[in-house]
Each structure stands twice: as C-alpha cells, then as structure tokens.
Design a protein around this motif. Structure first.
Motif, PDB file in Angstrom:
ATOM      1  N   TYR A 141      95.516  22.801 -69.658  1.00  0.00           N
ATOM      2  CA  TYR A 141      95.925  22.391 -71.012  1.00  0.00           C
ATOM      3  C   TYR A 141      94.975  22.801 -72.139  1.00  0.00           C
ATOM      4  N   THR A 197      97.700  10.405 -77.162  1.00  0.00           N
ATOM      5  CA  THR A 197      97.728  10.468 -75.693  1.00  0.00           C
ATOM      6  C   THR A 197      96.374  10.010 -75.140  1.00  0.00           C
ATOM      7  N   HIS A 200      99.857  15.540 -73.415  1.00  0.00           N
ATOM      8  CA  HIS A 200      98.496  15.914 -73.053  1.00  0.00           C
ATOM      9  C   HIS A 200      98.007  17.077 -73.916  1.00  0.00           C
ATOM     10  N   TYR A 201      96.866  16.910 -74.534  1.00  0.00           N
ATOM     11  CA  TYR A 201      96.246  17.926 -75.399  1.00  0.00           C
ATOM     12  C   TYR A 201      97.096  18.305 -76.613  1.00  0.00           C
ATOM     13  N   THR A 229      94.035  12.191 -72.699  1.00  0.00           N
ATOM     14  CA  THR A 229      93.458  13.439 -73.222  1.00  0.00           C
ATOM     15  C   THR A 229      92.029  13.164 -73.693  1.00  0.00           C
ATOM     16  N   THR A 240      99.236   7.115 -69.272  1.00  0.00           N
ATOM     17  CA  THR A 240      99.969   7.679 -68.144  1.00  0.00           C
ATOM     18  C   THR A 240      99.261   7.275 -66.860  1.00  0.00           C
TER      19      THR A 240
END
Ligand SMILES: Cc1cc2nc3c(=O)[nH]c(=O)nc-3n(C[C@H](O)[C@H](O)[C@H](O)COP(=O)(O)O)c2cc1C
Length: 325
Positions: free
Chosen positions: A271, A42, A21-22, A45, A72
């Motif tokens: 994040y 990802t 993430h990020y 994100t 995810t």
C-alpha cells in the motif's frame, strides 16, 4: 436529506466514506465531513495508537463536523494493539467507529460505554443479523461489487440490500458499487438509509494518494477488477495489473497447495508503494467495479454536492414524473 443514518451520526447527507488503508488519512476524512458526509480515518494505517491519536487531532483541526475511525479486525496471529487504538479513539473524543473484518463483539462494551456508535461492515445478511444481535448500532452492507473484501458469498447489491432490508431492524447503508446520485436513490429504494463509498472517494482531489492511482481508476472500466486470494478464503477485489495477473497465475498453478507465503510478494507492504509513491504495479490493491462509473477527479465538495443534486432531481422530477403520468 434526513434518514435514520443522518440522524444517528448527526450528518447532513447520508453518505459515508469507508475506511481505506493508506487512503483514509485526516485530509480525506475532514474533506468528506466538511462537505456534509461522514469521513472516516483508517485506524490501522496509523502504525501505533499514539500515531492514531495524532491523526485524530489533525482531523479535528481541519473540521468541526463529526468524523469516525475504522477499526479492521484482521485474522492474523500477531494482533495489533486494539485496546490502545480504542483508547486513542475514546480520548480523542471520536463518537463513531466503523468496524470491519472479524466479529467486533469483544470491543463493543468499551466503545458503547464511551457513547460511541458502531457501524459494522458486513458482506452477508447472516453477518448483518449477527451484528444487530450483538448490539451494533448500524451496519454497512457490502455487496459483491465492492472494492476490498467482498466475502465468499458473491451476492450483488440488487439482491443483498433488499434481503438486508427484509431482515434487519437497525439502519444500514449500501456499500459497494456506489458512485453518484443514481446509486444513492437506488440504495434508498432498496431499503438502505444511505450509502458508503470507497473507490469513488479515492478519485477526488483531496484523497491523499498519488496522482497515478487516481488516473488508474479513471482509466479503468467495470471489467478491470480481479478477485484474488479466493483459495485462501480471503477474497479481495483489486484493480487488474501485472501483480494481480502474477498472483492469479500462482493460484492456478499451486491449486489447493497455495499458502499465503506463496503470494507475499504481491500483497505484503504494497500500500505505501502504490498509494504514496504511485508505483501502481507494485502489488495488488483494492478497487471496486464502480471504477467503470468514475470519469473525473472532482473535489469532495463537488462530488457530494453533485450526488445530492442528482439524487434530488431523480426523486423530484424523473420518479415523480412517472407516478404523475
Ligand atoms: C484502496 C481501498 C482500501 C480499503 N481498505 C479498507 C480497510 O482497511 N478496512 C475496511 O474496512 N475496508 C477497506 N476498504 C473497503 C471500503 O471501506 C469500502 O467498503 C469499499 O470500498 C466499498 O466498495 P466501493 O469501492 O465499490 O465503493 C478499502 C477499499 C479500498 C478501495
């Protein structure tokens, strides 16, 4: 090096960069793929499927090699637009998807019908077997050491990987605690067909995160991670910082009464502040115990070349020397 994973994904080296993430933007994914591994964007994100489509286009401008997208599946009430994200993946011509979180079964037909291979990330043999049964093409077996969500079973990779090898027929990669050529050879010895890395790829020149994050990983030792959110059965391994200490204090004081709302300050919207603004104390963020093995910030190409050279040297010289003796 040729393994079932390099063959399945059409890559040169059996090294995958897990969704982060990020962190998993096009720059990092393209750098990993250009260096002969498998880079992964990802998905979540990117705020919308349209944004993901744009990120896939950007990645394609930076590499002609295969790359994947991480999806995810979160246990949240307001679900992201997964059908939209899958459409962006299909229309973007991406042929590899790394799934994680909840069981991906309902999304597999849409992916497989479009010739997409699915590697599902699992933290137990039980879930790996389930992934095999529902038709995933490969699994990424994530041990207790890993940065991010290690699950609730706490089985480290020295046991988890050979157990996965005993049980699985589909290929798998070792994930969690992987950093160098030694990790790769160990993973292959324990029955995996390659390795997946998260934290190690964050401390590279191309990782599009703030320098403070990279320096924090280099400074951290293997003792500097904490497990948070265990009482919520949503355990996450994060770098030890002020926010992690505050969160753990709330867990201790509230005990079984702890609810997600109690810790929202330490986990929600963290994040972008950490990864982009470099405020490394802004909240809790995933980091693996492998930080103890990370001492520099190389380019992705240097990292992958070094891993492959070291792995070859171990197999051809160190190990071959033992058998010859
Ligand atoms: C900062 C960070 C963010 C992550 N975000 C995700 C994510 O959004 N989805 C996911 O499936 N895994 C995520 N992971 C897990 C990684 O893909 C990978 O499985 C894990 O980092 C492997 O352990 P290692 O850090 O010891 O290499 C994240 C890991 C890190 C370090």
């Amino acid at each position: 090096m040729k393994t079932r994973i390099t063959e399945m994904f059409g890559i040169e080296h059996p090294i995958i960069q897990g969704g982060m993430h990020y962190v998993g933007f096009a720059e990092l994914a393209a750098a990993v793929s250009n260096a002969g591994g498998l880079g992964i964007i990802t998905g979540l994100t990117q705020r919308t499927p349209e944004a993901l489509a744009g990120e896939i286009r950007r990645c394609r401008e930076m590499t002609e090699k295969p790359f994947g997208v991480n999806l995810t599946f979160l246990p949240v009430i307001s679900q992201p637009d997964y059908p939209g994200y899958i459409r962006a993946i299909v229309e973007g011509g991406v042929k590899i998807v790394e799934t994680a979180g909840n069981n991906p079964q309902q999304w597999l037909p849409a992916l497989h019908e479009n010739g997409i291979k699915v590697i599902h990330k699992c933290t137990s043999v039980r879930h790996s077997l389930k992934a095999e049964k529902i038709g995933c093409d490969a699994v990424s077996v994530d041990g207790f050491e890993c940065g991010g969500h290690p699950g609730e079973d706490d089985v480290p990779n020295f046991i988890l990987l050979p157990r996965a090898a005993e049980a699985l027929r589909i290929p798998f990669v070792a994930s969690g605690g992987m950093a160098d050529g030694r990790s790769l050879v160990a993973a292959l010895s324990l029955g995996a067909d390659g390795m997946n890395m998260g934290t190690r790829f964050m401390a590279t020149r191309e990782a599009p995160v703030h320098e403070n994050v990279k320096q924090a990983i280099v400074a951290a030792s293997e003792l500097d991670t904490r497990l948070v959110m265990r009482p919520l059965r949503n355990t996450e391994r994060v770098l030890k910082n002020g926010a992690a200490e505050r969160l753990l204090e709330k867990e201790r004081s509230l005990g079984a009464k702890l609810k997600f709302e109690d810790i929202i300050e330490q986990v929600a919207g963290v994040y972008p502040r950490v990864m982009q603004e470099g405020v490394i104390d802004a909240g809790v963020w995933s980091c693996g115990m492998v930080a103890g093995l990370i001492h520099d910030i190389p380019t992705v190409q240097q990292l992958i070349d070094r891993i492959m050279a070291e792995a070859n040297q171990i197999v051809r010289e160190r190990l071959a020397g033992f058998v010859a003796a």
